[in-house]
Design a protein around this motif. Structure first.
Motif, mmCIF file in Angstrom:
data_model
loop_
_atom_site.group_PDB
_atom_site.id
_atom_site.type_symbol
_atom_site.label_atom_id
_atom_site.label_comp_id
_atom_site.label_asym_id
_atom_site.label_seq_id
_atom_site.Cartn_x
_atom_site.Cartn_y
_atom_site.Cartn_z
ATOM 1 N N ASP A 40 15.911 56.529 -6.678
ATOM 2 C CA ASP A 40 14.652 57.116 -6.238
ATOM 3 C C ASP A 40 14.792 58.574 -5.828
ATOM 4 O O ASP A 40 13.896 59.124 -5.171
ATOM 5 C CB ASP A 40 14.079 56.307 -5.073
ATOM 6 C CG ASP A 40 13.727 54.885 -5.494
ATOM 7 O OD1 ASP A 40 13.264 54.710 -6.638
ATOM 8 O OD2 ASP A 40 13.932 53.955 -4.686
ATOM 9 N N SER A 41 15.878 59.208 -6.223
ATOM 10 C CA SER A 41 16.117 60.600 -5.861
ATOM 11 C C SER A 41 17.036 61.234 -6.898
ATOM 12 O O SER A 41 17.943 60.568 -7.422
ATOM 13 C CB SER A 41 16.773 60.688 -4.481
ATOM 14 O OG SER A 41 17.309 61.977 -4.251
ATOM 15 N N PRO A 42 16.848 62.524 -7.192
ATOM 16 C CA PRO A 42 17.772 63.209 -8.101
ATOM 17 C C PRO A 42 19.123 63.530 -7.471
ATOM 18 O O PRO A 42 19.980 64.110 -8.149
ATOM 19 C CB PRO A 42 17.011 64.491 -8.461
ATOM 20 C CG PRO A 42 16.139 64.758 -7.284
ATOM 21 C CD PRO A 42 15.716 63.399 -6.780
ATOM 22 N N LYS A 43 19.335 63.131 -6.214
ATOM 23 C CA LYS A 43 20.629 63.398 -5.581
ATOM 24 C C LYS A 43 21.794 62.829 -6.385
ATOM 25 O O LYS A 43 22.901 63.363 -6.353
ATOM 26 C CB LYS A 43 20.650 62.816 -4.169
ATOM 27 C CG LYS A 43 19.711 63.502 -3.184
ATOM 28 C CD LYS A 43 19.768 62.820 -1.824
ATOM 29 C CE LYS A 43 18.800 63.462 -0.833
ATOM 30 N NZ LYS A 43 18.824 62.781 0.491
ATOM 31 N N ILE A 44 21.556 61.748 -7.110
ATOM 32 C CA ILE A 44 22.612 61.099 -7.885
ATOM 33 C C ILE A 44 23.210 62.036 -8.930
ATOM 34 O O ILE A 44 24.367 61.886 -9.330
ATOM 35 C CB ILE A 44 22.059 59.817 -8.552
ATOM 36 C CG1 ILE A 44 23.159 59.017 -9.226
ATOM 37 C CG2 ILE A 44 20.972 60.169 -9.558
ATOM 38 C CD1 ILE A 44 24.163 58.427 -8.282
ATOM 39 N N TYR A 45 22.440 63.030 -9.351
ATOM 40 C CA TYR A 45 22.939 63.956 -10.366
ATOM 41 C C TYR A 45 24.176 64.714 -9.894
ATOM 42 O O TYR A 45 24.957 65.206 -10.713
ATOM 43 C CB TYR A 45 21.861 64.968 -10.752
ATOM 44 C CG TYR A 45 20.638 64.404 -11.428
ATOM 45 C CD1 TYR A 45 20.691 63.234 -12.177
ATOM 46 C CD2 TYR A 45 19.414 65.058 -11.327
ATOM 47 C CE1 TYR A 45 19.556 62.724 -12.805
ATOM 48 C CE2 TYR A 45 18.274 64.571 -11.948
ATOM 49 C CZ TYR A 45 18.353 63.403 -12.690
ATOM 50 O OH TYR A 45 17.217 62.924 -13.307
ATOM 51 N N ALA A 46 24.347 64.838 -8.596
ATOM 52 C CA ALA A 46 25.500 65.575 -8.064
ATOM 53 C C ALA A 46 26.791 64.771 -8.114
ATOM 54 O O ALA A 46 27.867 65.317 -7.864
ATOM 55 C CB ALA A 46 25.224 66.015 -6.621
ATOM 56 N N ASP A 47 26.707 63.488 -8.461
ATOM 57 C CA ASP A 47 27.881 62.617 -8.516
ATOM 58 C C ASP A 47 28.515 62.718 -9.902
ATOM 59 O O ASP A 47 28.082 62.073 -10.852
ATOM 60 C CB ASP A 47 27.462 61.171 -8.213
ATOM 61 C CG ASP A 47 28.637 60.219 -8.091
ATOM 62 O OD1 ASP A 47 29.690 60.468 -8.716
ATOM 63 O OD2 ASP A 47 28.498 59.196 -7.388
ATOM 64 N N GLY A 76 25.286 70.006 -16.095
ATOM 65 C CA GLY A 76 26.639 69.745 -16.572
ATOM 66 C C GLY A 76 26.739 68.445 -17.338
ATOM 67 O O GLY A 76 27.434 68.360 -18.365
ATOM 68 N N ALA A 77 26.050 67.416 -16.854
ATOM 69 C CA ALA A 77 26.090 66.118 -17.528
ATOM 70 C C ALA A 77 25.517 66.221 -18.934
ATOM 71 O O ALA A 77 26.093 65.690 -19.899
ATOM 72 C CB ALA A 77 25.326 65.080 -16.715
ATOM 73 N N VAL A 78 24.378 66.893 -19.072
ATOM 74 C CA VAL A 78 23.785 67.038 -20.400
ATOM 75 C C VAL A 78 24.697 67.860 -21.303
ATOM 76 O O VAL A 78 24.914 67.504 -22.473
ATOM 77 C CB VAL A 78 22.383 67.668 -20.301
ATOM 78 C CG1 VAL A 78 21.809 67.922 -21.697
ATOM 79 C CG2 VAL A 78 21.445 66.754 -19.513
ATOM 80 N N GLU A 79 25.254 68.916 -20.785
ATOM 81 C CA GLU A 79 26.170 69.735 -21.587
ATOM 82 C C GLU A 79 27.355 68.917 -22.087
ATOM 83 O O GLU A 79 27.866 69.146 -23.188
ATOM 84 C CB GLU A 79 26.668 70.923 -20.773
ATOM 85 C CG GLU A 79 25.610 71.990 -20.521
ATOM 86 C CD GLU A 79 26.137 73.128 -19.671
ATOM 87 O OE1 GLU A 79 27.349 73.402 -19.720
ATOM 88 O OE2 GLU A 79 25.330 73.735 -18.941
ATOM 89 N N ARG A 80 27.799 67.937 -21.300
ATOM 90 C CA ARG A 80 28.946 67.121 -21.697
ATOM 91 C C ARG A 80 28.542 65.932 -22.560
ATOM 92 O O ARG A 80 29.412 65.190 -23.010
ATOM 93 C CB ARG A 80 29.691 66.628 -20.450
ATOM 94 C CG ARG A 80 30.325 67.742 -19.622
ATOM 95 C CD ARG A 80 31.241 67.190 -18.543
ATOM 96 N NE ARG A 80 30.532 66.336 -17.593
ATOM 97 C CZ ARG A 80 29.889 66.776 -16.516
ATOM 98 N NH1 ARG A 80 29.846 68.078 -16.256
ATOM 99 N NH2 ARG A 80 29.279 65.933 -15.691
ATOM 100 N N GLY A 81 27.254 65.716 -22.780
ATOM 101 C CA GLY A 81 26.849 64.680 -23.718
ATOM 102 C C GLY A 81 25.910 63.621 -23.214
ATOM 103 O O GLY A 81 25.478 62.761 -23.987
ATOM 104 N N THR A 82 25.574 63.628 -21.919
ATOM 105 C CA THR A 82 24.603 62.660 -21.417
ATOM 106 C C THR A 82 23.216 63.013 -21.929
ATOM 107 O O THR A 82 22.793 64.165 -21.841
ATOM 108 C CB THR A 82 24.593 62.649 -19.879
ATOM 109 O OG1 THR A 82 25.883 62.269 -19.403
ATOM 110 C CG2 THR A 82 23.566 61.667 -19.347
ATOM 111 N N GLY A 83 22.487 62.024 -22.452
ATOM 112 C CA GLY A 83 21.140 62.267 -22.935
ATOM 113 C C GLY A 83 20.139 62.317 -21.791
ATOM 114 O O GLY A 83 20.342 61.711 -20.734
ATOM 115 N N LEU A 84 19.042 63.030 -22.005
ATOM 116 C CA LEU A 84 17.990 63.154 -21.006
ATOM 117 C C LEU A 84 16.644 62.952 -21.690
ATOM 118 O O LEU A 84 16.360 63.608 -22.705
ATOM 119 C CB LEU A 84 18.041 64.534 -20.343
ATOM 120 C CG LEU A 84 16.937 64.885 -19.344
ATOM 121 C CD1 LEU A 84 16.916 63.916 -18.168
ATOM 122 C CD2 LEU A 84 17.118 66.328 -18.849
ATOM 123 N N ALA A 85 15.827 62.046 -21.157
ATOM 124 C CA ALA A 85 14.539 61.740 -21.778
ATOM 125 C C ALA A 85 13.481 61.534 -20.709
ATOM 126 O O ALA A 85 13.775 61.138 -19.580
ATOM 127 C CB ALA A 85 14.654 60.486 -22.649
#
Length: 235
Positions: A40-47, A76-85
């Motif tokens: 429920d928060s974008p804080k997870i993106y920092a992990d 960084g995650a997207v640059e390394r290959g994680t998809g975003l939709a």
């Protein structure tokens, strides 16, 4: 076969029903073999460790804010290959104060034109227009839009500011109206994909309400877009 991992991040303005909207797509992701985690928060993106385990991020966060660490983690995650939709304001109107986020997504909600002033009644339906989502030549050759023709909707018609790095699969055109200040029709992207580093980004602007998300064309496009954006097992 190892299951892929999807992270659903939802929140922000409640008018876009982030919980109910994302719940529509959780069974689809599970059926396609994703292990799904919901935050429920974008804080997870920092992990960093969690991001490196994630093959697909589905974001539904309208407006709201994002910390520098979380934004750095997402990019960084997207640059390394994680998809975003994502769809509608949950991806194209997130984190308005972050220019780095806007660059990542490639398109930013500007407005949704309204009905004639004399027809407005003071509710959200004042912003619902009848318009057509028009598939581009590029879209007709793309797996996301396969066998989908131009189709009508009656909902918010997003006016989007965008750049040329997007591969636009469908558009919508805002006509000239005597009660609006612009002087020629404006065409905005309605569905696009974007490559960022090793990652893929998918955006669809329809999706204001659960009714729109249940539209056969809209739902099919979003489901295909999530699969297209996801990192594959072979990667």
């Amino acid at each position: 076969m190892t299951a892929r991992t999807a992270l659903v991040v939802r929140g922000g303005w409640e008018g876009h029903h982030p919980v109910e909207a994302t719940e529509l797509f959780l069974p689809f992701l599970a059926e396609r073999g994703f292990d799904v985690r919901v935050e429920d928060s974008p804080k997870i993106y920092a992990d960093r460790d969690e991001m490196d385990r994630t093959d697909l991020i589905v974001q539904s966060v309208t407006m709201s804010e994002i910390s520098d660490d979380a934004l750095k983690g997402l990019r960084g995650a997207v640059e390394r290959g994680t998809g975003l939709a994502g769809w509608h304001g949950g991806i194209a109107d997130s984190y308005r104060n972050s220019s780095d986020y806007l660059q990542l997504i490639g398109g930013q909600f500007a407005t949704h034109p309204a009905l004639h002033p004399d027809a407005r009644e003071g509710g959200e339906a004042d912003n619902f227009l009848r318009y057509t989502v028009e598939v581009t030549d590029l879209g007709r050759a793309h797996e996301i839009m396969a066998r989908i023709d131009d189709f009508p909707l009656c909902t918010e018609q997003y006016w989007v500011l965008s750049d040329d790095l997007n591969d636009v699969l469908a558009t919508t055109t805002h006509p000239v109206q005597p009660y609006h200040p612009w002087h020629r029709p404006i065409t905005s992207p309605a569905v696009w994909t974007r490559l960022w580093g090793r990652g893929r980004i998918f955006v669809a602007t329809p999706g204001h309400s659960l009714e729109v998300l249940r539209d056969t064309n809209v739902r099919t496009i979003i489901e295909r877009g999530m699969l297209w954006a996801s990192r594959t097992v072979s990667e």
